[in-house]
Design a protein around this motif. Structure first.
Motif, PDB file in Angstrom:
ATOM      1  N   VAL A  39      -8.130   8.327   0.435  1.00 16.81           N
ATOM      2  CA  VAL A  39      -7.530   9.039  -0.685  1.00 16.81           C
ATOM      3  C   VAL A  39      -6.170   8.423  -1.012  1.00 16.81           C
ATOM      4  N   HIS A  40      -6.022   7.970  -2.241  1.00 16.22           N
ATOM      5  CA  HIS A  40      -4.731   7.490  -2.739  1.00 16.22           C
ATOM      6  C   HIS A  40      -4.153   8.612  -3.599  1.00 16.22           C
ATOM      7  N   THR A  41      -3.004   9.143  -3.223  1.00 17.64           N
ATOM      8  CA  THR A  41      -2.423  10.234  -4.008  1.00 17.64           C
ATOM      9  C   THR A  41      -1.844   9.737  -5.324  1.00 17.64           C
ATOM     10  N   GLY A  42      -1.615   8.425  -5.427  1.00 16.84           N
ATOM     11  CA  GLY A  42      -0.984   7.891  -6.638  1.00 16.84           C
ATOM     12  C   GLY A  42       0.491   8.214  -6.725  1.00 16.84           C
ATOM     13  N   GLN A  43       1.105   8.532  -5.585  1.00 16.29           N
ATOM     14  CA  GLN A  43       2.519   8.948  -5.586  1.00 16.29           C
ATOM     15  C   GLN A  43       3.414   7.917  -6.258  1.00 16.29           C
ATOM     16  N   HIS A  44       3.237   6.663  -5.887  1.00 15.04           N
ATOM     17  CA  HIS A  44       4.014   5.590  -6.501  1.00 15.04           C
ATOM     18  C   HIS A  44       3.110   4.766  -7.399  1.00 15.04           C
ATOM     19  N   TYR A  45       3.449   4.710  -8.669  1.00 14.79           N
ATOM     20  CA  TYR A  45       2.710   3.820  -9.567  1.00 14.79           C
ATOM     21  C   TYR A  45       3.183   2.397  -9.317  1.00 14.79           C
ATOM     22  N   ASP A  46       2.253   1.497  -9.126  1.00 20.39           N
ATOM     23  CA  ASP A  46       2.598   0.108  -8.845  1.00 20.39           C
ATOM     24  C   ASP A  46       1.617  -0.777  -9.599  1.00 20.39           C
ATOM     25  N   LYS A  47       2.124  -1.507 -10.592  1.00 21.50           N
ATOM     26  CA  LYS A  47       1.226  -2.337 -11.414  1.00 21.50           C
ATOM     27  C   LYS A  47       0.577  -3.456 -10.596  1.00 21.50           C
ATOM     28  N   ASN A  48       1.152  -3.750  -9.412  1.00 20.47           N
ATOM     29  CA  ASN A  48       0.561  -4.779  -8.556  1.00 20.47           C
ATOM     30  C   ASN A  48      -0.602  -4.250  -7.723  1.00 20.47           C
ATOM     31  N   MET A  49      -0.886  -2.933  -7.812  1.00 21.76           N
ATOM     32  CA  MET A  49      -1.968  -2.354  -7.024  1.00 21.76           C
ATOM     33  C   MET A  49      -3.296  -2.555  -7.756  1.00 21.76           C
ATOM     34  N   SER A  50      -3.676  -3.809  -7.931  1.00 21.89           N
ATOM     35  CA  SER A  50      -4.924  -4.145  -8.604  1.00 21.89           C
ATOM     36  C   SER A  50      -6.014  -4.366  -7.567  1.00 21.89           C
ATOM     37  N   GLY A  51      -7.194  -4.683  -8.053  1.00 21.85           N
ATOM     38  CA  GLY A  51      -8.295  -4.974  -7.130  1.00 21.85           C
ATOM     39  C   GLY A  51      -7.957  -6.097  -6.171  1.00 21.85           C
ATOM     40  N   SER A  52      -7.187  -7.105  -6.655  1.00 17.63           N
ATOM     41  CA  SER A  52      -6.842  -8.237  -5.793  1.00 17.63           C
ATOM     42  C   SER A  52      -5.965  -7.797  -4.624  1.00 17.63           C
ATOM     43  N   PHE A  53      -5.170  -6.732  -4.828  1.00 22.78           N
ATOM     44  CA  PHE A  53      -4.334  -6.206  -3.753  1.00 22.78           C
ATOM     45  C   PHE A  53      -5.211  -5.737  -2.594  1.00 22.78           C
ATOM     46  N   PHE A  54      -6.257  -4.991  -2.909  1.00 25.87           N
ATOM     47  CA  PHE A  54      -7.150  -4.499  -1.866  1.00 25.87           C
ATOM     48  C   PHE A  54      -7.980  -5.637  -1.273  1.00 25.87           C
ATOM     49  N   GLU A  55      -8.295  -6.620  -2.092  1.00 23.23           N
ATOM     50  CA  GLU A  55      -9.005  -7.799  -1.578  1.00 23.23           C
ATOM     51  C   GLU A  55      -8.138  -8.549  -0.575  1.00 23.23           C
ATOM     52  N   GLN A  56      -6.840  -8.696  -0.880  1.00 18.65           N
ATOM     53  CA  GLN A  56      -5.934  -9.386   0.043  1.00 18.65           C
ATOM     54  C   GLN A  56      -5.882  -8.668   1.392  1.00 18.65           C
ATOM     55  N   LEU A  57      -5.868  -7.337   1.350  1.00 16.14           N
ATOM     56  CA  LEU A  57      -5.821  -6.563   2.591  1.00 16.14           C
ATOM     57  C   LEU A  57      -7.210  -6.395   3.213  1.00 16.14           C
ATOM     58  N   GLN A  58      -8.226  -6.835   2.486  1.00 14.77           N
ATOM     59  CA  GLN A  58      -9.622  -6.761   2.956  1.00 14.77           C
ATOM     60  C   GLN A  58     -10.040  -5.314   3.242  1.00 14.77           C
ATOM     61  N   ILE A  59      -9.678  -4.436   2.312  1.00 12.61           N
ATOM     62  CA  ILE A  59     -10.084  -3.033   2.412  1.00 12.61           C
ATOM     63  C   ILE A  59     -10.704  -2.607   1.087  1.00 12.61           C
ATOM     64  N   PRO A  60     -11.575  -1.595   1.115  1.00 17.41           N
ATOM     65  CA  PRO A  60     -12.161  -1.110  -0.136  1.00 17.41           C
ATOM     66  C   PRO A  60     -11.122  -0.381  -0.978  1.00 17.41           C
ATOM     67  N   GLU A  61     -11.353  -0.337  -2.272  1.00 15.73           N
ATOM     68  CA  GLU A  61     -10.482   0.469  -3.124  1.00 15.73           C
ATOM     69  C   GLU A  61     -10.648   1.934  -2.737  1.00 15.73           C
ATOM     70  N   PRO A  62      -9.619   2.766  -2.949  1.00 15.55           N
ATOM     71  CA  PRO A  62      -9.708   4.178  -2.570  1.00 15.55           C
ATOM     72  C   PRO A  62     -10.902   4.885  -3.212  1.00 15.55           C
ATOM     73  N   HIS A  63     -11.448   5.841  -2.488  1.00 17.22           N
ATOM     74  CA  HIS A  63     -12.542   6.631  -3.031  1.00 17.22           C
ATOM     75  C   HIS A  63     -12.063   7.466  -4.212  1.00 17.22           C
ATOM     76  N   VAL A  64     -10.776   7.816  -4.218  1.00 17.36           N
ATOM     77  CA  VAL A  64     -10.218   8.604  -5.306  1.00 17.36           C
ATOM     78  C   VAL A  64      -8.722   8.317  -5.420  1.00 17.36           C
ATOM     79  N   ASN A  65      -8.207   8.365  -6.641  1.00 11.56           N
ATOM     80  CA  ASN A  65      -6.763   8.302  -6.893  1.00 11.56           C
ATOM     81  C   ASN A  65      -6.380   9.622  -7.546  1.00 11.56           C
ATOM     82  N   LEU A  66      -5.539  10.401  -6.884  1.00  8.89           N
ATOM     83  CA  LEU A  66      -5.157  11.720  -7.383  1.00  8.89           C
ATOM     84  C   LEU A  66      -4.141  11.658  -8.521  1.00  8.89           C
ATOM     85  N   GLU A  67      -3.550  10.468  -8.745  1.00 11.20           N
ATOM     86  CA  GLU A  67      -2.675  10.198  -9.893  1.00 11.20           C
ATOM     87  C   GLU A  67      -1.506  11.176  -9.984  1.00 11.20           C
TER      88      GLU A  67
END
Length: 364
Positions: A39-67
């Motif tokens: 769960v990503h609460t979306g507390q901090h908006y970060d334009k660098n948090m793209s799909g490539s960010f999760f690819e770099q960390l080798q983790i799946p994108e969050p199941h949900v972003n609470l925004e």
């Protein structure tokens, strides 16, 4: 199936949870009955948090972003609690795992306990003893309602015991941020500024400033940067800066041929700069950990730290917030008298494995 809900609210949280996700995936692949929901609460908006960010960390994108970005401390805390409560009621779990000290950590721990769900806190027990820091309040509240405490140091263990936590709830495992650092170190990449400025290893200084006490008080910010410029000889100063701070710098007309402000960098780019720098000047806690492990001299522009092991064993020094104190530390750096870091116990890249082993044991 032992189900975990893992909460992250800001980019540094993902550095801390990435190795835990990898350890869960490995345990599951080896036949262990464990799974997670991110769960990503979306507390901090970060334009660098793209799909490539999760690819770099080798983790799946969050199941949900609470925004739940924006608003005052109270508004954001309330938004996270309301949205996370709905999510947790729809997706019940055996354990909510929170990391670090952001508002999401505290808010989601509160929601979990009120829904009778156990909480594990990774990076529990660290203290700055500075109640003007929102993070310190978050730590205190979270640790007051946590069931399982995963700690980075013996001092954190001591803090928890002194607050009344039972020893059998405390698990001294190390630092997951360092798991990520050691895993990703071979993958660091040079940012554009490296070529633009023709930077050379150990021939420039990295700066980061973000705490309100340093950047919101304009006279303080100007005095601090003036001191840095005046006592860093002829070295380039590379300053990844938040847009809000950049506007303050512009308003103050702070500029110098050696001061190079750049937009915030990716994790792999920023740590490439840190690893090759002569020194780092910062008010960030996490950077002091990374600099210490990479044996890069680090000066912390704060009056306190929740990570004393970086001073006792690492390369960090607590300079304080008085700009005039910087000269002494910079003179020490340029005279070759800076201390070398020692190994910090359990900061060995295996922390997440210990956490997941412990969770599986707890669930037996």
């Amino acid at each position: 199936m032992y189900k975990l809900t893992i909460v992250a609210g800001a980019r540094p949280n993902f550095m801390k949870i990435a190795p835990i996700i990898h350890a869960i995936q490995d345990a599951k692949a080896n036949g262990k009955s464990i799974d997670f929901r991110l769960v990503h609460t979306g507390q901090h908006y970060d334009k660098n948090m793209s799909g490539s960010f999760f690819e770099q960390l080798q983790i799946p994108e969050p199941h949900v972003n609470l925004e739940c970005s924006g608003g005052t401390q109270a508004e954001q805390t309330a938004a996270i609690m309301i949205n996370f409560e709905k999510d947790l009621m729809t997706n019940p779990t055996d354990l909510v795992l929170v990391v670090g000290d952001v508002t999401s950590t505290m808010a989601c721990a509160l929601v979990a306990q009120k829904l009778h769900t156990k909480v594990a806190h990774v990076e529990a027990g660290i203290r700055s003893n500075d109640w003007t820091m929102p993070e310190e309040i978050n730590r205190l509240v979270t640790d007051s309602i946590t069931n399982y405490f995963f700690t980075t140091s013996e001092l954190a263990n001591k803090n928890l015991k002194e607050s009344g936590v039972s020893e059998n709830q405390i698990f001294y495992v190390g630092n997951t941020m360092i798991d990520t650092l050691l895993k990703q170190r071979p993958n660091f990449i040079s940012p554009a500024i490296w070529k633009t400025l023709d930077l050379k290893p150990k021939a420039y200084i990295v700066m980061t400033l973000h705490r309100p006490a340093n950047v919101d008080e304009e006279s303080q910010l100007k005095a601090m940067i003036d001191e840095i410029i005046n006592h860093t000889q002829d070295l380039p100063l590379v300053f990844p800066v938040h847009p809000r701070t950049a506007k303050i710098l512009e308003r103050l007309e702070i500029s110098h041929p050696r001061l190079h402000t750049v937009a915030p960098l990716s994790y792999l780019e920023f740590n490439y700069l840190v690893e090759n720098a002569k020194a780092v000047i910062t008010d960030s806690g996490g950077i002091t950990e990374e600099a210490s492990v990479m044996n890069v001299p680090c000066m912390t522009l704060r009056d306190n730290t929740e990570r004393p092991e970086t001073i006792l064993l690492g390369t960090n020094e607590l300079v304080g917030t008085d700009p005039k104190k910087l000269k002494e530390y910079l003179n020490k750096l340029f005279s070759g008298r800076w201390k070398s870091g020692k190994d910090i116990p359990l900061w060995d890249g295996k922390t997440a494995d210990r956490i997941v082993e412990t969770l599986l044991h707890i669930n037996c």
